[in-house]
Write a protein that holds these residues in place. Structure first.
Motif, short mmCIF file in Angstrom:
data_model
loop_
_atom_site.label_atom_id
_atom_site.label_comp_id
_atom_site.label_asym_id
_atom_site.label_seq_id
_atom_site.Cartn_x
_atom_site.Cartn_y
_atom_site.Cartn_z
N THR A 8 0.85 -1.18 0.00
CA THR A 8 0.00 0.00 0.00
C THR A 8 0.89 1.23 0.00
N CYS A 9 0.73 2.05 -1.00
CA CYS A 9 1.59 3.22 -1.15
C CYS A 9 0.83 4.29 -1.91
N PRO A 10 0.93 5.55 -1.48
CA PRO A 10 0.20 6.62 -2.18
C PRO A 10 0.60 6.76 -3.65
N HIS A 11 1.85 6.43 -3.97
CA HIS A 11 2.32 6.55 -5.36
C HIS A 11 1.69 5.49 -6.26
N LEU A 12 1.17 4.43 -5.65
CA LEU A 12 0.59 3.34 -6.43
C LEU A 12 -0.91 3.22 -6.20
N SER A 13 -1.58 4.32 -5.98
CA SER A 13 -3.00 4.28 -5.67
C SER A 13 -3.82 3.60 -6.77
N GLU A 14 -3.33 3.62 -7.99
CA GLU A 14 -4.06 3.01 -9.09
C GLU A 14 -3.58 1.60 -9.41
N VAL A 15 -2.52 1.14 -8.72
CA VAL A 15 -1.94 -0.16 -9.01
C VAL A 15 -1.87 -0.99 -7.73
N ASP A 16 -2.43 -2.18 -7.77
CA ASP A 16 -2.33 -3.12 -6.66
C ASP A 16 -1.18 -4.06 -7.00
N THR A 17 -0.08 -3.96 -6.26
CA THR A 17 1.10 -4.75 -6.61
C THR A 17 0.84 -6.26 -6.51
N SER A 18 -0.16 -6.68 -5.74
CA SER A 18 -0.43 -8.11 -5.63
C SER A 18 -0.99 -8.70 -6.94
N THR A 19 -1.43 -7.86 -7.87
CA THR A 19 -1.98 -8.35 -9.14
C THR A 19 -0.92 -8.40 -10.25
N LEU A 20 0.31 -8.05 -9.95
CA LEU A 20 1.34 -7.95 -10.98
C LEU A 20 2.27 -9.15 -11.05
N GLU A 21 1.96 -10.20 -10.31
CA GLU A 21 2.76 -11.42 -10.30
C GLU A 21 4.22 -11.15 -9.94
N ILE A 22 4.43 -10.25 -8.99
CA ILE A 22 5.78 -9.96 -8.50
C ILE A 22 6.22 -11.15 -7.64
N PRO A 23 7.37 -11.73 -7.94
CA PRO A 23 7.80 -12.91 -7.19
C PRO A 23 8.27 -12.58 -5.78
N GLU A 24 7.95 -13.48 -4.84
CA GLU A 24 8.43 -13.33 -3.47
C GLU A 24 9.89 -13.76 -3.36
N LYS A 25 10.32 -14.71 -4.18
CA LYS A 25 11.69 -15.21 -4.12
C LYS A 25 12.63 -14.24 -4.83
N LEU A 26 13.64 -13.78 -4.12
CA LEU A 26 14.61 -12.87 -4.74
C LEU A 26 15.37 -13.54 -5.87
N SER A 27 15.46 -14.85 -5.86
CA SER A 27 16.16 -15.56 -6.95
C SER A 27 15.42 -15.41 -8.28
N ASP A 28 14.15 -15.02 -8.22
CA ASP A 28 13.37 -14.78 -9.43
C ASP A 28 13.47 -13.34 -9.93
N TRP A 29 14.15 -12.49 -9.18
CA TRP A 29 14.39 -11.11 -9.57
C TRP A 29 15.73 -11.03 -10.32
N GLU A 30 15.84 -10.06 -11.20
CA GLU A 30 17.10 -9.82 -11.90
C GLU A 30 18.06 -9.07 -10.97
N ILE A 31 19.31 -9.50 -10.94
CA ILE A 31 20.32 -8.81 -10.14
C ILE A 31 20.85 -7.63 -10.94
N VAL A 32 20.91 -6.47 -10.30
CA VAL A 32 21.49 -5.27 -10.92
C VAL A 32 22.62 -4.78 -10.03
N HIS A 33 23.62 -4.23 -10.64
CA HIS A 33 24.76 -3.70 -9.87
C HIS A 33 24.66 -2.19 -9.80
N VAL A 34 24.78 -1.67 -8.59
CA VAL A 34 24.67 -0.23 -8.38
C VAL A 34 25.93 0.32 -7.76
#
Length: 75
Positions: free
Chosen positions: A49-75
């Motif tokens: 829940t975030c004011p910046h995402l008032s129109e988007v429910d992140t639970s509907t975007l199939e965002i993975p809970e496992k970090l291994s399913d995320w792309e690693i980026v170097h900063v």
């Protein structure tokens, strides 16, 4: 240093090192600070829940809970 990126149908979500832990962001909007990248991924996957995402429910975007399913980026 490494961070994490997930490209959803609505745009990219990032989990990057922040000043006091880890910071989640969507586009140029900061979504909050978390004690670990796993906590951020869990919250985004379950529906952050975030004011910046008032129109988007992140639970509907199939965002993975496992970090291994995320792309690693170097900063």
């Amino acid at each position: 240093m490494k961070g994490f990126r997930f490209g959803s149908t609505e745009g990219a979500f990032y989990i990057l090192p922040g000043q006091d832990g880890w910071e989640a962001s969507y586009g140029n909007d900061k979504l909050g600070e978390f004690s670990s990248p796993q906590q951020a991924a869990d919250d985004l996957a379950r529906g952050l829940t975030c004011p910046h995402l008032s129109e988007v429910d992140t639970s509907t975007l199939e965002i993975p809970e496992k970090l291994s399913d995320w792309e690693i980026v170097h900063v």
